[in-house]
Scaffold this motif. Structure first.
Motif, PDB file in Angstrom:
ATOM      1  N   THR A 427       0.840  -1.200   0.000  1.00 24.29           N
ATOM      2  CA  THR A 427       0.000   0.000   0.000  1.00 24.29           C
ATOM      3  C   THR A 427       0.875   1.249   0.000  1.00 24.29           C
ATOM      4  O   THR A 427       2.055   1.204   0.346  1.00 24.29           O
ATOM      5  CB  THR A 427      -0.924   0.053   1.232  1.00 24.29           C
ATOM      6  OG1 THR A 427      -0.125   0.144   2.417  1.00 24.29           O
ATOM      7  CG2 THR A 427      -1.812  -1.178   1.297  1.00 24.29           C
ATOM      8  N   THR A 468     -12.722   2.655  -5.733  1.00 21.72           N
ATOM      9  CA  THR A 468     -13.100   1.334  -5.248  1.00 21.72           C
ATOM     10  C   THR A 468     -12.763   1.204  -3.769  1.00 21.72           C
ATOM     11  O   THR A 468     -11.775   1.765  -3.294  1.00 21.72           O
ATOM     12  CB  THR A 468     -12.353   0.242  -6.046  1.00 21.72           C
ATOM     13  OG1 THR A 468     -12.578   0.447  -7.437  1.00 21.72           O
ATOM     14  CG2 THR A 468     -12.824  -1.136  -5.658  1.00 21.72           C
ATOM     15  N   GLY A 469     -13.607   0.459  -3.043  1.00 21.77           N
ATOM     16  CA  GLY A 469     -13.358   0.217  -1.635  1.00 21.77           C
ATOM     17  C   GLY A 469     -14.093   1.156  -0.706  1.00 21.77           C
ATOM     18  O   GLY A 469     -13.804   1.204   0.485  1.00 21.77           O
ATOM     19  N   ASP A 471     -17.739   2.431   0.888  1.00 22.91           N
ATOM     20  CA  ASP A 471     -19.172   2.230   1.073  1.00 22.91           C
ATOM     21  C   ASP A 471     -19.867   3.591   1.176  1.00 22.91           C
ATOM     22  O   ASP A 471     -19.213   4.642   1.182  1.00 22.91           O
ATOM     23  CB  ASP A 471     -19.456   1.367   2.307  1.00 22.91           C
ATOM     24  CG  ASP A 471     -18.866   1.951   3.586  1.00 22.91           C
ATOM     25  OD1 ASP A 471     -18.660   3.176   3.657  1.00 22.91           O
ATOM     26  OD2 ASP A 471     -18.619   1.173   4.524  1.00 22.91           O
ATOM     27  N   VAL A 525      -7.339   0.448  -4.682  1.00 17.18           N
ATOM     28  CA  VAL A 525      -8.477   0.280  -3.775  1.00 17.18           C
ATOM     29  C   VAL A 525      -8.198   1.083  -2.498  1.00 17.18           C
ATOM     30  O   VAL A 525      -7.092   1.019  -1.957  1.00 17.18           O
ATOM     31  CB  VAL A 525      -8.681  -1.215  -3.404  1.00 17.18           C
ATOM     32  CG1 VAL A 525      -9.809  -1.368  -2.390  1.00 17.18           C
ATOM     33  CG2 VAL A 525      -8.964  -2.038  -4.650  1.00 17.18           C
ATOM     34  N   LYS A 527      -8.060   1.421   1.127  1.00 12.81           N
ATOM     35  CA  LYS A 527      -8.050   0.475   2.236  1.00 12.81           C
ATOM     36  C   LYS A 527      -8.448   1.148   3.551  1.00 12.81           C
ATOM     37  O   LYS A 527      -9.180   0.583   4.352  1.00 12.81           O
ATOM     38  CB  LYS A 527      -6.660  -0.150   2.383  1.00 12.81           C
ATOM     39  CG  LYS A 527      -6.600  -1.224   3.462  1.00 12.81           C
ATOM     40  CD  LYS A 527      -5.216  -1.835   3.560  1.00 12.81           C
ATOM     41  CE  LYS A 527      -5.175  -2.862   4.686  1.00 12.81           C
ATOM     42  NZ  LYS A 527      -3.822  -3.401   4.903  1.00 12.81           N
ATOM     43  N   ASN A 528      -7.958   2.369   3.762  1.00 10.48           N
ATOM     44  CA  ASN A 528      -8.232   3.082   5.012  1.00 10.48           C
ATOM     45  C   ASN A 528      -8.179   4.583   4.793  1.00 10.48           C
ATOM     46  O   ASN A 528      -7.476   5.064   3.895  1.00 10.48           O
ATOM     47  CB  ASN A 528      -7.182   2.755   6.092  1.00 10.48           C
ATOM     48  CG  ASN A 528      -7.427   1.424   6.771  1.00 10.48           C
ATOM     49  OD1 ASN A 528      -8.540   1.148   7.208  1.00 10.48           O
ATOM     50  ND2 ASN A 528      -6.392   0.611   6.867  1.00 10.48           N
TER      51      ASN A 528
END
Length: 552
Positions: A427, A468-469, A471, A525, A527-528
């Motif tokens: 990452t 992406t990733g 919500d 994507v 991730k955080n």
């Protein structure tokens, strides 16, 4: 010394993008300053009046600044808001508004650096009843005496948006140049003190010898040593000869200081989070010696003995209210892996020695206080290290760290003395500089985010567009932050101030002329959201290129 002289330096710095030119401008200016002034300029040149580790802040929102500007120039707050919207910046809005200033200040004197610095620090101390009016009074005292250009940089400093393209590296080089000191000595002093006011004054008064005497002080956080991606185990361990390999935990890096009877805890961003973790303070008070120390570890959230994802401990640390309830719902564990100070500085000691000291002072008789799970590695026991890696993954952790046994602690630097070996895709921590609104049902959300990395001038260069990733809840949160940081919007595209840091996972780095770095990411994507990191903690273009070369 007059504040206008510093403002003239700001203007010259803003007018150039050349790093060497910026360095020379600051260097020449520093040579002209007395000791008291250089101490203040060491912070003001970075757009702040507090060192990076301080929990103090000016604490003035944009709306309050706009109200003060309105009163200072004799117009309405709505007119100031319109000017900010038109110009895209409170500083440029001041240039426009001060040209039409209707208020006249009698018996005003030129602003001085001393008065500006002390007034801005005073703002952080104002609280309680009628605090807003008292803050406005301080702001008005500054703004009513300011010229248009002084107001431009005053308001930018207050809102923490100086926008002159100067970062720690340029200030470091300028101090070195001004006083004919090796850059490495200045850099080490800054890494150990995290306070350019101290570094600048010491450089002026005592030169190299004075800077070399600066060292760790319990209570003042130090920038953490950083890791880079590890090559295969059978390649790196023989190269090191001796390596300490310990579990890599998915939590928040914690630097714990004891000075006298006081315990303070800092994140990797040097943010003081002591108030958020009272049970951890108690843990250290009961299970560590009552001596001055600085130790480092990871704090993780757990449930039923298993680690929870990083976001759980982050939410816990960010909580300001109902801390006792959070203590029940999100129990924490500490895993210590290094000590930088115990009765005296230890950072120049080899890691193996520091680990021995750490093991001798930590009481691990309770479940919440732990040492990182460790194995000593050499060329003959690589299979055992592979088993440690697999065990760490099976326990819900991220992987392992591989550290050179003989390495000193090197604050703030990323190198081959400390490596991370992870199972998940690599990452990068990247800064959001813009985005694109969605269409249809997601038309109110920013659906894709333009992410960038820092170059050698601390400018942000684009690498990829990622959507992406995320919500709906995350999209709603990020869209709100984007609106707060908006610089401009054109059609569906939004440009924002570089404040948001995202951790981006990806499958491959590829060449791409579409982005400013000349490279991009395949299958990025989110991730955080890295709320624990500032833009200056983001990864660099240099690291991207290093990873590209390694992977190709």
């Amino acid at each position: 010394m007059k504040y206008q002289e510093l403002v003239d330096v700001y203007s010259r710095l803003e007018a150039t993008t050349k790093r060497l030119e910026k360095t020379e401008i600051i260097s020449d200016y520093l040579k002209t300053l007395d000791s008291d002034t250089i101490e203040k300029v060491g912070l003001l040149i970075l757009g702040t009046v507090f060192p990076a580790w301080s929990s103090e802040e000016i604490g003035i929102g944009g709306k309050l600044v706009e109200r003060a500007v309105a009163e200072a120039v004799g117009t309405t707050q709505a007119a100031v808001e319109d000017a900010v919207r038109d110009e895209g910046d409170i500083g440029l809005a001041c240039i426009k508004l001060y040209a039409k200033k209707s208020q006249v200040t009698f018996f005003s004197q030129p602003l001085t650096i001393d008065f500006v610095f002390n007034s801005l620090r005073k703002l952080s101390q104002i609280s309680g009843s009628r605090s807003t009016n008292r803050k406005i009074a301080v702001l008005l005292e500054l703004l009513s005496q300011a010229s248009a250009t002084e107001a431009k940089y005053l308001t930018r400093t207050i809102t923490e948006e100086l926008r002159i393209g100067v970062g720690d590296g340029i200030v470091r080089d300028a101090i070195a140049d001004a006083f004919d000191i090796d850059k490495a000595i200045v850099e080490r002093a800054q890494m150990l003190t995290n306070d350019f006011s101290v570094v600048a004054r010491t450089a002026k008064e005592q030169g190299s010898a004075g800077l070399e005497k600066l060292n760790l002080t319990p209570g003042t956080p130090v920038k953490p040593m950083l890791a880079q991606l590890a090559p295969p185990l059978d390649e790196i361990i023989p190269e090191m000869g001796c390596a300490l390999c310990d579990t890599k935990y998915d939590g928040i890096r914690l630097q714990v200081h004891r000075s006298g009877d006081e315990i303070n805890m800092f994140t990797r961003r040097l943010e003081n989070i002591t108030h958020a973790l009272p049970e951890i303070v108690e843990l250290f008070d009961e299970h560590m010696p009552h001596e001055d120390y600085i130790v480092e570890g990871e704090v993780i959230a757990t449930r039923d003995g298993k680690p929870l994802p990083f976001q759980n401990v982050l939410h816990r640390v960010r909580r300001k209210h109902n801390v006792e309830e959070a203590m029940e719902n999100v129990p924490l564990k500490v895993y210590l892996f290094d000590v930088m100070y115990y009765k005296q500085p230890l950072i120049d000691e080899p890691l193996k020695n520091r680990r021995n000291v750490l093991e001798s002072i930590v009481d691990t008789s309770v479940d919440e206080m732990n040492l990182s799970t460790l194995k000593v590695a050499n060329a003959d026991n690589i299979p055992e290290i592979q088993k440690l890696f697999e065990w760490s993954i099976n326990e819900g952790h991220e992987g392992i760290m591989i550290k050179d046994c003989s390495s000193p602690y090197i604050p703030g630097l990323r190198g081959k003395k400390m490596l991370k070996y992870k199972a998940e895709p690599e990452t990068l921590d990247m800064v959001v500089t813009g985005g694109i609104y969605g269409i249809g049902k997601r038309g109110d959300f920013v659906g894709s985010y333009l992410v960038a990395l820092r170059d050698e001038n601390d400018d942000f260069k684009s690498v990829a567009l990622v959507g992406t990733g995320l919500d709906d809840a995350t999209l709603e949160y990020l869209t709100g932050k984007m609106k707060e940081l908006e610089i401009s919007t054109k059609g569906r595209e939004i440009k924002v101030e570089p404040k948001i840091v995202l951790e981006i996972a990806f499958s491959e780095i590829v060449e791409s002329p579409e982005y400013e770095t000349g490279y991009s990411l395949r299958f990025p994507v989110v991730k955080n959201i890295r709320k624990d990191k500032s833009p200056m903690d983001a990864d660099t273009v240099e690291r991207l290129l290093s990873m590209y070369r390694t992977g190709n």
